[in-house]
Design an enzyme around this catalytic site. Structure first.
Site, short mmCIF file in Angstrom:
data_model
loop_
_atom_site.label_atom_id
_atom_site.label_comp_id
_atom_site.label_asym_id
_atom_site.label_seq_id
_atom_site.Cartn_x
_atom_site.Cartn_y
_atom_site.Cartn_z
N LYS A 137 0.85 -1.45 0.09
CA LYS A 137 -0.25 -0.62 0.04
C LYS A 137 1.08 1.21 0.15
O LYS A 137 1.05 2.06 -0.53
CB LYS A 137 -0.87 0.52 1.22
CG LYS A 137 -1.75 -1.29 1.28
CD LYS A 137 -2.54 -1.21 2.10
CE LYS A 137 -4.43 -2.42 1.94
NZ LYS A 137 -4.42 -2.71 3.06
N GLN A 144 -4.71 -1.49 9.64
CA GLN A 144 -4.66 -2.78 9.52
C GLN A 144 -4.88 -3.88 10.27
O GLN A 144 -4.77 -3.89 11.04
CB GLN A 144 -3.09 -2.94 8.73
CG GLN A 144 -2.96 -4.54 8.20
CD GLN A 144 -3.44 -4.27 7.16
OE1 GLN A 144 -3.53 -3.27 6.25
NE2 GLN A 144 -3.99 -5.80 6.37
N ASP A 181 -10.66 2.77 3.68
CA ASP A 181 -11.40 1.27 4.17
C ASP A 181 -12.74 0.84 3.76
O ASP A 181 -13.20 0.03 3.38
CB ASP A 181 -10.68 0.84 4.43
CG ASP A 181 -9.59 0.09 4.81
OD1 ASP A 181 -9.31 -0.77 3.78
OD2 ASP A 181 -8.96 0.08 5.82
N1 GUN Z 1 -6.56 -6.36 6.34
C1 GUN Z 1 -6.87 -7.15 4.98
N2 GUN Z 1 -7.32 -7.00 4.31
C2 GUN Z 1 -7.65 -5.74 4.39
C3 GUN Z 1 -8.34 -4.03 4.21
O1 GUN Z 1 -8.82 -4.07 3.18
N3 GUN Z 1 -7.76 -2.67 4.96
C4 GUN Z 1 -7.49 -3.35 6.61
N4 GUN Z 1 -7.60 -2.42 7.59
N5 GUN Z 1 -6.74 -4.61 7.06
C5 GUN Z 1 -6.82 -5.29 5.82
#
Ligand code: GUN
Length: 291
Positions: free
Chosen positions: A53, A97, A120
């Protein structure tokens, strides 16, 4: 032979669009969009997602910082960190996350994020907006799937979309996106208690597998000519690989590919699309924030 939907190429296209929009904004005197990423603990998969990311953000001119905390951080301390990011005018988007360590309530932390910075799309307000079709952030994986369908010119109106999996991150929000005006699919969501799942899957014009079960979707579950979207990322042992495993989806690709009209590969399908949507959301947060 199915047409392979190339998530890598489509993701690159979207990232280029975001990059151009960011360049345009900065040339007009705005600061670059900024994404704050919070990572708790040392789970290697989470660390790897977060690195992806941050790298993708940098490539399109989005500023980002990964704030890393030990897995014994207290819940209140984490809530204070989120509060600080909510109040920081330089921060456009906040991503915590998941999963978080067991002693921390994920829901409390998500609910603490300012919905205006919820890139998100996990906050209940964001989910509510999504369900009633208001403009807002898009959930990364479901919106990535919608972008794949749109950019591959796949008709969705009046089509039967069967989603296998009812998670809050994929199945439920995707059902809402596919129902929306403009997408206009008829949607069925199947799950672990669904009776005779194969016969329902066989009715799908668009079949989405999001259950986290390697090779779950077999050829007998797919109608000839169906569009098959594979959201799974499962590790299966493979001695022939240096790392000892390979990644496979929720669809038995070899068996289903000859039957489907379109299919997404794993890796290189839905996965790369999710980061592209996160970047779109961060840009949107910055645009809305400065408006
Ligand atoms: N863990 C796995 N996928 C995601 C996501 O898209 N966002 C977040 N914040 N955590 C994750």
């Amino acid at each position: 032979m199915a047409h392979l939907i190339d998530g890598k190429a489509l993701s690159a296209q979207i990232r280029e669009e975001v990059k151009q929009a960011v360049t345009q904004r900065t040339s007009e005197g705005h600061r670059a969009p900024y994404l704050a990423v919070v990572l708790v603990g040392e789970d290697p998969a989470s660390a790897s997602y977060v690195r992806g990311k941050a790298k993708a953000s940098a490539e399109v001119g989005i500023g980002s910082d990964t704030m890393t905390y030990p897995d014994d951080i207290g819940e209140n301390e984490l809530l204070d960190i989120v509060k600080g990011l909510n109040e920081d005018p330089e921060v456009d988007g906040i991503l915590v996350q998941l999963p978080l360590p067991k002693h921390i309530d994920d829901r409390k932390v998500i609910n603490a994020i300012d919905p205006k910075k919820d890139v998100d799309c996990f906050h209940p307000e964001s989910v509510g907006n999504l369900v009633i079709g208001l403009d807002g952030f898009q959930p990364a994986t479901p919106a990535g799937i919608v972008e794949m369908l749109r950019r591959s010119n796949i008709e969705t109106s009046g089509k039967h979309c069967v989603i296998i999996g009812r998670s809050n991150i994929v199945g439920k929000p995707l059902a809402n996106l596919m129902l929306k005006k403009g997408m206009d699919s008829t949607v069925t969501v199947c799950h672990s208690r669904t009776k005779d799942l194969p016969s329902i899957a066989r009715q799908a014009d668009i079949l989405v597998a999001a259950i986290g079960w390697a090779n779950f979707v077999t050829a007998d579950m797919v109608k000839p000519g169906a569009v098959v979207i594979d959201v799974g990322i499962n590790r299966v042992d493979d001695e022939t690989r240096e790392r000892g495993y390979r990644l496979v989806g929720d669809v038995d690709f070899e068996a289903v590919e000859p039957i489907a009209s379109h299919i997404t590969p794993v890796p290189g399908g839905v996965g790369p699309m999710t980061i592209a949507v996160l970047l779109q959301n961060t840009l949107k947060a910055a645009v809305d924030h400065s408006a």
